[in-house]
Design a protein around this motif. Structure first.
Motif, PDB file in Angstrom:
ATOM      1  N   LEU A 190     -14.519  52.055   7.170  1.00 23.98           N
ATOM      2  CA  LEU A 190     -14.987  52.715   5.956  1.00 23.98           C
ATOM      3  C   LEU A 190     -14.150  53.956   5.643  1.00 23.98           C
ATOM      4  CD1 LEU A 190     -17.008  52.469   3.688  1.00 23.98           C
ATOM      5  CD2 LEU A 190     -18.616  53.796   5.048  1.00 23.98           C
ATOM      6  N   LYS A 191     -13.725  54.681   6.662  1.00 23.76           N
ATOM      7  CA  LYS A 191     -12.831  55.826   6.444  1.00 23.76           C
ATOM      8  C   LYS A 191     -11.515  55.360   5.821  1.00 23.76           C
ATOM      9  CE  LYS A 191     -14.600  58.649  10.222  1.00 23.76           C
ATOM     10  NZ  LYS A 191     -14.293  59.201  11.559  1.00 23.76           N
ATOM     11  N   GLU A 192     -10.981  54.260   6.316  1.00 24.61           N
ATOM     12  CA  GLU A 192      -9.741  53.701   5.780  1.00 24.61           C
ATOM     13  C   GLU A 192      -9.932  53.269   4.315  1.00 24.61           C
ATOM     14  OE1 GLU A 192      -6.499  50.500   7.316  1.00 24.61           O
ATOM     15  OE2 GLU A 192      -8.570  49.780   7.221  1.00 24.61           O
ATOM     16  N   ILE A 193     -11.047  52.618   4.033  1.00 18.42           N
ATOM     17  CA  ILE A 193     -11.362  52.177   2.672  1.00 18.42           C
ATOM     18  C   ILE A 193     -11.491  53.389   1.747  1.00 18.42           C
ATOM     19  CG2 ILE A 193     -13.174  51.110   1.258  1.00 18.42           C
ATOM     20  CD1 ILE A 193     -13.657  49.241   3.759  1.00 18.42           C
ATOM     21  N   ASN A 194     -12.157  54.432   2.201  1.00 18.94           N
ATOM     22  CA  ASN A 194     -12.316  55.640   1.387  1.00 18.94           C
ATOM     23  C   ASN A 194     -10.971  56.301   1.097  1.00 18.94           C
ATOM     24  OD1 ASN A 194     -15.120  55.565   1.021  1.00 18.94           O
ATOM     25  ND2 ASN A 194     -15.498  56.612   2.957  1.00 18.94           N
ATOM     26  N   ARG A 195     -10.099  56.362   2.106  1.00 16.50           N
ATOM     27  CA  ARG A 195      -8.765  56.947   1.896  1.00 16.50           C
ATOM     28  C   ARG A 195      -7.977  56.118   0.881  1.00 16.50           C
ATOM     29  NH1 ARG A 195      -9.004  57.791   7.563  1.00 16.50           N
ATOM     30  NH2 ARG A 195      -7.809  55.884   7.887  1.00 16.50           N
ATOM     31  N   ILE A 250     -19.845  45.649   2.551  1.00 14.30           N
ATOM     32  CA  ILE A 250     -19.528  44.833   3.730  1.00 14.30           C
ATOM     33  C   ILE A 250     -19.403  45.694   4.981  1.00 14.30           C
ATOM     34  CG2 ILE A 250     -17.726  43.410   4.790  1.00 14.30           C
ATOM     35  CD1 ILE A 250     -17.155  42.393   1.871  1.00 14.30           C
ATOM     36  N   TRP A 251     -18.738  46.839   4.862  1.00 16.77           N
ATOM     37  CA  TRP A 251     -18.370  47.629   6.039  1.00 16.77           C
ATOM     38  C   TRP A 251     -19.238  48.852   6.292  1.00 16.77           C
ATOM     39  CZ3 TRP A 251     -15.503  45.874   9.760  1.00 16.77           C
ATOM     40  CH2 TRP A 251     -14.629  44.827   9.489  1.00 16.77           C
ATOM     41  N   PRO A 270     -23.659  49.720  18.747  1.00 19.02           N
ATOM     42  CA  PRO A 270     -22.792  50.910  18.653  1.00 19.02           C
ATOM     43  C   PRO A 270     -21.305  50.575  18.514  1.00 19.02           C
ATOM     44  CG  PRO A 270     -24.356  51.153  20.444  1.00 19.02           C
ATOM     45  CD  PRO A 270     -24.484  49.744  19.948  1.00 19.02           C
ATOM     46  N   ARG A 271     -20.866  49.510  19.162  1.00 20.88           N
ATOM     47  CA  ARG A 271     -19.449  49.142  19.095  1.00 20.88           C
ATOM     48  C   ARG A 271     -19.064  48.728  17.675  1.00 20.88           C
ATOM     49  NH1 ARG A 271     -16.722  44.578  19.173  1.00 20.88           N
ATOM     50  NH2 ARG A 271     -18.573  43.330  19.573  1.00 20.88           N
ATOM     51  N   LEU A 272     -19.871  47.870  17.057  1.00 20.46           N
ATOM     52  CA  LEU A 272     -19.586  47.443  15.690  1.00 20.46           C
ATOM     53  C   LEU A 272     -19.787  48.578  14.693  1.00 20.46           C
ATOM     54  CD1 LEU A 272     -21.056  43.836  15.502  1.00 20.46           C
ATOM     55  CD2 LEU A 272     -18.667  44.550  15.700  1.00 20.46           C
ATOM     56  N   ARG A 273     -20.766  49.425  14.960  1.00 20.79           N
ATOM     57  CA  ARG A 273     -20.995  50.576  14.085  1.00 20.79           C
ATOM     58  C   ARG A 273     -19.768  51.479  14.077  1.00 20.79           C
ATOM     59  NH1 ARG A 273     -25.447  52.961  11.749  1.00 20.79           N
ATOM     60  NH2 ARG A 273     -25.193  55.163  11.302  1.00 20.79           N
ATOM     61  N   GLN A 274     -19.182  51.726  15.237  1.00 20.74           N
ATOM     62  CA  GLN A 274     -17.979  52.556  15.339  1.00 20.74           C
ATOM     63  C   GLN A 274     -16.814  51.911  14.584  1.00 20.74           C
ATOM     64  OE1 GLN A 274     -17.533  55.623  16.544  1.00 20.74           O
ATOM     65  NE2 GLN A 274     -15.403  55.531  15.915  1.00 20.74           N
TER      66      GLN A 274
END
Length: 79
Positions: free
Chosen positions: A51-56, A31-32, A41-45
């Motif tokens: 995704l960083k939060e999900i990975n953590r 999804i993310w 670019p705004r949505l990509r950021q």
């Protein structure tokens, strides 16, 4: 990030199995993933941050399962 927050980010119950965590993680990545937003670019950021939060969170859940397994309290990963 505490373990309860990790489970919440992955939308898991605290008694979820390692397989359930893996499925939830893969669903959220699908999804993310930032590659879904090549022209915005705004949505990509935003997706990159999510995704960083999900990975953590997934790392935290895996550490939780590993320590529970080492203590003999939980199921073995991948079973």
């Amino acid at each position: 990030m505490d373990i309860q927050q990790c489970f919440k980010i992955l939308d898991l119950d605290s008694d979820a199995s390692p397989d359930e965590a893996k499925r939830a993680y893969k669903d959220l990545v699908a999804i993310w993933h930032p590659d879904r937003f090549p022209g915005n670019p705004r949505l990509r950021q935003k997706a990159e941050e999510k995704l960083k939060e999900i990975n953590r969170a997934y790392d935290g859940v895996n550490r939780h399962f590993d320590s529970a397994q080492a203590e003999g309290l939980g199921p073995k990963k991948g079973l």
